[in-house]
Enzyme design. Structure first.
Site, PDB file in Angstrom:
ATOM      1  N   GLU A 173       0.819  -1.212   0.000  1.00 11.72           N
ATOM      2  CA  GLU A 173       0.000   0.000   0.000  1.00 11.72           C
ATOM      3  C   GLU A 173       0.857   1.268   0.000  1.00 11.72           C
ATOM      4  OE1 GLU A 173      -3.043   0.289  -0.614  1.00 11.72           O
ATOM      5  OE2 GLU A 173      -3.602  -1.816  -0.511  1.00 11.72           O
ATOM      6  N   TYR A 187      -6.406   6.656   3.859  1.00 10.90           N
ATOM      7  CA  TYR A 187      -6.601   5.572   2.907  1.00 10.90           C
ATOM      8  C   TYR A 187      -5.792   4.343   3.310  1.00 10.90           C
ATOM      9  CZ  TYR A 187      -5.577   2.463  -0.864  1.00 10.90           C
ATOM     10  OH  TYR A 187      -5.385   1.308  -1.570  1.00 10.90           O
ATOM     11  N   ASP A 204      -9.700   4.800  -2.827  1.00 16.11           N
ATOM     12  CA  ASP A 204      -8.622   5.293  -3.682  1.00 16.11           C
ATOM     13  C   ASP A 204      -9.245   5.904  -4.938  1.00 16.11           C
ATOM     14  OD1 ASP A 204      -9.441   3.146  -5.236  1.00 16.11           O
ATOM     15  OD2 ASP A 204      -7.475   2.173  -5.300  1.00 16.11           O
TER      16      ASP A 204
END
Length: 364
Positions: free
Chosen positions: A57, A140, A158
């Protein structure tokens, strides 16, 4: 009035049908990614490794899956655990990151690894709220790790998911102001069961079907829930506020070459700021907010400088053009830095911009 329908807070759907249809599609069409546990393996009891989820990520922020795959493989082979990464030298990690861009992420990667290894005995927090306390882990990323690694039904949002949800509900508000209704809708759609698979399914849907241009609506598993599809307005969403022109900055780079072996003089950029902690030939003090000095008179040391050319480079918020000056020097210059031989340049933590500078100077 422009005749458009008012914004809707949710699509027409039976409760849970959207998630069920999407997960059924994901079970059959999930992308095989090196950091992902496939749906069948997850159902067989194999759990995602939080370290690998976190690593992927961080790397995927503002970068494509295709660009990340080789970096992810190299990092996890070299540093297979968060403890191993935490023990790495800064320069090693920055060098391995070079070319992936957005170098503040690499600094945050190390800071987070050291926080997890040193303060949490190598265990990542299991909730989005706790994950947000780690260096470099924002809203996020915390939601993605919590959902994928720990099954928390967090709203993961996203760019792909923003696009899908604005189309589903015809959200007319331009981004970034639309993020509040988007969040509310994603939170409503996220199921209590398999929230990590749901988030990854949304990402896959946006990457392969609900694309920015010419979405493949006939293949979409949730097309019946999509208001934009019903109205034939798929490509109008998401609505984005008009962007202003990026400012143009200038500066200069000064490449010193040692004639005996072709080595070049490099220095380390300050840890904070753009390209922080990376290697470079000496440059003038350009920033996103102002120009750096240009011309031979800005050279850090006297020499037989000649102009080798110019290197343009685009950053997110500004464009930069560097003059590239080249000179030969046999002895060490009276400035901070070190000689890097041609053979060692590949291992230096040189960002793409600085590699292009060296190429323009004809030394790489």
């Amino acid at each position: 009035m422009d005749g458009r329908r008012p914004e809707r807070s949710q699509p027409d759907r039976a409760d849970g049908h959207f998630a069920a249809a999407l997960l059924d599609w994901y079970d059959r069409h999930a992308r095989a990614l090196p950091w992902r546990v496939a749906p069948a393996d997850l159902q067989a009891g194999i759990r995602p490794d939080p370290y690998l989820v976190w690593m992927s990520e961080i790397m995927l922020q503002q970068t494509t899956v295709a660009a990340v795959k080789s970096y992810f493989a190299a990092f996890t082979e070299r540093w297979p655990t968060v403890e191993a990464l935490a023990a790495a030298e800064d320069a090693e990690v920055m060098g391995a990151w070079a070319g992936l861009g957005y170098y503040a992420r690499a600094r945050n990667l190390l800071a987070c690894a050291r926080a997890v290894a040193g303060e949490r005995s190598g265990r990542f927090p299991e909730t989005a709220a706790e994950l947000r306390t780690l260096p470099g882990v924002g809203e996020y990323t915390s939601a993605a790790i919590a959902a994928i690694a720990f099954d928390e039904p967090a709203a993961v949002i996203d760019g792909n998911i923003e696009r899908i949800t604005t189309r589903i509900a015809c959200i007319e508000t331009p981004l970034p102001a639309a993020r509040k209704p988007i969040r509310a809708l994603v939170q409503e759609l996220t199921p209590q069961r398999r929230p990590g698979d749901f988030a990854q399914a949304m990402m896959d849907l946006g990457a392969t079907i609900c694309t920015p241009r010419k979405p493949a609506c006939v293949l979409c598993p949730v097309t019946d829930h999509c208001e934009a599809r019903r109205l034939g307005r798929q490509e109008e969403f998401p609505v984005k506020a008009a962007k202003g022109a990026k400012p143009a900055r200038v500066g200069a780079a000064f490449v010193l070459r040692r004639p005996a072996d072709g080595a070049v003089w490099l220095r380390r950029r300050p840890a904070a700021g753009l390209l922080g902690g990376m290697s470079e030939p000496p440059t003038t003090a350009w920033t996103s907010r102002g120009d750096g000095a240009t011309g031979v008179e800005a050279a850090p040391v006297a020499g037989d400088w000649h102009l080798a050319g110019f290197v343009p480079h685009g950053f997110t918020h500004f464009d930069l053009t560097l003059e590239v000056w080249l000179a030969n020097r046999a002895d060490d210059p009276p400035i901070d830095g070190w000689w890097a031989s041609p053979a060692s340049l590949a291992a230096e933590a040189l960002p793409t911009l600085m590699r292009r500078v060296l190429e323009r100077a004809g030394v790489a």
